[in-house]
Enzyme design. Structure first.
Site, PDB file in Angstrom:
ATOM      1  N   LYS A  82      55.016  43.768  46.344  1.00 19.77           N
ATOM      2  CA  LYS A  82      54.479  43.957  44.993  1.00 19.77           C
ATOM      3  C   LYS A  82      53.991  45.385  44.829  1.00 19.77           C
ATOM      4  O   LYS A  82      53.501  45.994  45.794  1.00 19.77           O
ATOM      5  CB  LYS A  82      53.331  42.950  44.803  1.00 19.77           C
ATOM      6  CG  LYS A  82      52.770  42.855  43.392  1.00 19.77           C
ATOM      7  CD  LYS A  82      51.707  41.751  43.327  1.00 19.77           C
ATOM      8  CE  LYS A  82      51.096  41.603  41.956  1.00 19.77           C
ATOM      9  NZ  LYS A  82      50.126  40.481  41.891  1.00 19.77           N
ATOM     10  N   SER A 157      50.693  37.177  38.264  1.00 21.85           N
ATOM     11  CA  SER A 157      51.128  38.536  38.015  1.00 21.85           C
ATOM     12  C   SER A 157      52.212  39.020  38.992  1.00 21.85           C
ATOM     13  O   SER A 157      52.821  40.050  38.748  1.00 21.85           O
ATOM     14  CB  SER A 157      49.929  39.485  38.124  1.00 21.85           C
ATOM     15  OG  SER A 157      49.417  39.474  39.446  1.00 21.85           O
ATOM     16  N   SER A 181      48.109  34.331  41.002  1.00 24.54           N
ATOM     17  CA  SER A 181      49.212  35.285  40.777  1.00 24.54           C
ATOM     18  C   SER A 181      50.360  35.212  41.773  1.00 24.54           C
ATOM     19  O   SER A 181      51.395  35.837  41.559  1.00 24.54           O
ATOM     20  CB  SER A 181      48.670  36.715  40.756  1.00 24.54           C
ATOM     21  OG  SER A 181      48.027  36.977  39.549  1.00 24.54           O
TER      22      SER A 181
END
Lengths: 499, 98
Positions: A82, A157, A181
């Site tokens: 990420k 997310s 997330s």
């Protein structure tokens, strides 16, 4: 190349390790296949913000020069991380315009561990800006589309981390989970996603959203792969003062241990809860049935304080975010906007560099921390958090694992944005794990209208092994592949059949 | 709890975030609705409950302060959109005092 992108997409980590050891393909072959898969999928999905083909190739070639079998668990295997995890020399934006040009001079602790295990980091995954969002739509670089159906959100997310694993660009990605997330996009994309016990994975080098809630964890297509990557990234790191010194017990070997005799808790009132999609309820019931058939004892217990989690979470998260994000002023790193004077430059940098949700949370948090409101908001929420920790301690004395939904409903259509508050309410089932610090795992157990549906398991601190054991039993009984099938990437006949 | 656009602009000014009047209007509405919702916490009696802060460790974990390598100037050059001046090895900003 001796492995096609399609073959690569369907390999799990064990098969990849075996193929490398047998000489069926090289690490460079894997990288070529991974990049080809990403190249084909990206125009439709937008999961990757930055690719690093040169850096990845150097690592892959180095792995190919090692004697076989290479004992490092991820030797020569492509992964994605990420974009809020610092990667030395590779742009790290946190999904924000304010870090559009930021190239970190160091690797995050979890990234160091991946590299030490031999992993080949092929790129950085799209995400909601500073991890604020549960749909993937808050990225400054455009939303990630769900590979199962491009009209749907991926969840967030960790939107890109989920999408790239689902379309077979890599077998494993790292995400971060502050309020769901990792688990929520895992559920929306048919994957296994772990939010580890708070303190188990170093947060050093993670672009912080809310420091008392953030944890890094893996997203994969299988339970076993998830445990393998978790074993790689877990462990104490003195550079993170909240990192736990508790000795780490690897989980991979325990995955097949089954659930016989385990007490699996659930809250029967969940099934009648307002706003719960019927298929989400059915999926949970299905997973409970599987656990019972495998020898677990089902125990009915109330899910504690569920109606207070969203309020407590959003106060605490916004307060911590407002403090963490003061560092983005355009001076030490990131984009800098000109102004008439220093203050003006700060205000312009932050006003133009941050997106709406980030501004909203910084303001909310600072308001809640301000003199006169502190007691009513931050102190109150922190007291409720204590009540929640006590309630879960009691619950987890009576059950070993607790099963609940991940989200009230499957992935919604892109661009059908609700109000911020309605979006926050969609996180209701994932927040307890962050507020309490308990580990939680999302894994697929059903499907509806071509979209995967997950369930979530929570366990006591440092008992990730129990989560994996339960998920492995469900995975075996209800095989819902996390990989979007070939030939009809936006249709899901195989999944429908298994639902 | 209602926050108006004026208060929102003042808050944004203190936080060094430039907002347009339209943004102030919108954020005021959003924040008011979230703050109204948060009132739900008042249904719980938290009299005498200690607030829970960061981390599961019972005590803050301290470590020895061991001097290590600093970032090299070449590392710093990659950091900033312009504030770092390699010639002076410093972050250069506009004057705070005239």
């Amino acid at each position: 190349m001796s492995i096609t992108p399609e073959q690569f997409a369907s390999l799990d980590l064990a098969a990849t390790q075996a193929g490398l050891a047998a000489g069926d393909f090289t690490s460079e072959d894997l990288l070529t296949a991974s990049l080809a898969r990403i190249q084909v999928s990206e125009p439709r999905v937008n999961a990757i913000l930055t690719r690093d083909p040169e850096g990845a190739l150097a690592v892959a070639r180095q792995a190919d020069r090692q004697a076989k079998p290479d004992p490092r668990p991820l030797a020569g295997i492509p992964v994605v991380v990420k974009d809020n995890l610092m990667t030395r020399g590779v742009r790290t934006t946190c999904g924000s315009k304010i870090l559009e040009n930021f190239i970190p001079p160091y690797d995050a602790g979890a990234v160091e561990k991946l590299r030490a295990a031999g992993a080949v980091i092929v790129g950085k995954a799209n995400m909601d800006e500073f991890a604020m969002g549960s749909t993937g739509e808050n990225s400054a670089y455009g939303p990630t589309r769900n590979p199962w159906n491009p009209d749907r959100v991926t969840g967030g997310s960790s939107s890109g981390s989920a999408a790239v694993v689902a379309y077979g660009g890599v077998a494993a990605a790292l995400g971060s989970d502050t309020g769901g997330s990792i688990r929520q996009p895992a559920s929306f994309c048919g994957l296994v996603g772990l939010k580890p016990t708070y303190g188990r994975v170093s947060r050093w080098g993670l672009g912080a959203l809310a420091s008392s809630l953030d944890q890094i964890g893996p997203l994969t297509r299988t339970v076993r792969d998830n445990a393998l990557v978790y074993d790689v990234i877990a462990g104490h790191d003195p550079r993170d003062s909240t990192s736990s010194p508790e000795p780490f017990q690897p989980c991979l070997a325990k995955v097949p241990d089954g659930v016989r005799g385990l007490r699996v808790g659930f809250d029967p009132s969940i099934f009648n809860r307002d706003g719960l999609d019927p298929v989400t309820g059915q999926t949970l019931r299905q997973a409970l049935d599987v656990a019972a058939q495998a020898g677990a004892e089902l125990v009915e217990r109330e899910l504690p304080l569920i109606d207070y989690c969203v309020a407590a979470y959003y106060v605490i998260c916004a307060c911590e975010a407002s403090a963490n994000l003061t560092r983005y002023d355009g001076v030490r790193y990131g984009v800098r906007a000109a102004g008439d004077n220093l203050w003006d430059s700060f205000a312009h940098t932050r006003g133009s560099g941050f997106g709406d949700e980030v501004k909203r949370r910084i303001m909310m948090g600072s308001f809640a921390l301000s003199s006169g409101y502190y007691d009513a908001y931050y102190l109150k929420a922190s007291q409720v958090r204590h009540l929640l920790v006590d309630a879960f301690s009691g619950l987890l004395r009576e059950v070993d694992v607790f099963l609940l939904p991940v989200t009230p409903a499957p992935a919604r259509l892109l661009g059908t944005a609700a109000t911020p508050l309605e979006n926050y309410l969609g996180d209701i089932f994932t927040l307890s794990a962050n507020l309490t610090g308990l580990p939680a795992l999302a894994f697929p157990a059903g499907a509806t209208a071509g979209l995967p549906v997950g369930v979530q398991a929570m366990a006591g601190y440092f008992r990730e092994d129990l989560l994996y054991r339960l998920a492995a039993v469900v995975e075996q009984a209800l095989p819902v592949t996390g990989l979007v099938p070939e030939g009809c990437p936006w249709q899901r006949p195989a999944l429908e059949a298994s639902a | 709890m209602q926050i108006g656009p004026e208060e929102t602009l003042r808050l944004a000014e203190m936080l060094r975030i430039r907002l347009s009047p339209d943004e102030a209007e919108r954020f005021a509405r959003d924040m008011s609705s979230v703050l109204d919702y948060v009132e739900v916490l008042n249904r719980l009696d938290t009299q005498g409950v200690d607030p829970l802060g960061v981390g599961l460790n019972k005590e803050a974990l301290l470590r020895e302060d061991v001097p290590g390598d600093s970032l090299a100037p070449s590392d710093l050059e990659s950091l900033s959109g312009g504030a770092y001046d390699p010639a002076r090895n410093a972050f250069v900003v506009q004057p705070v005092f005239e």
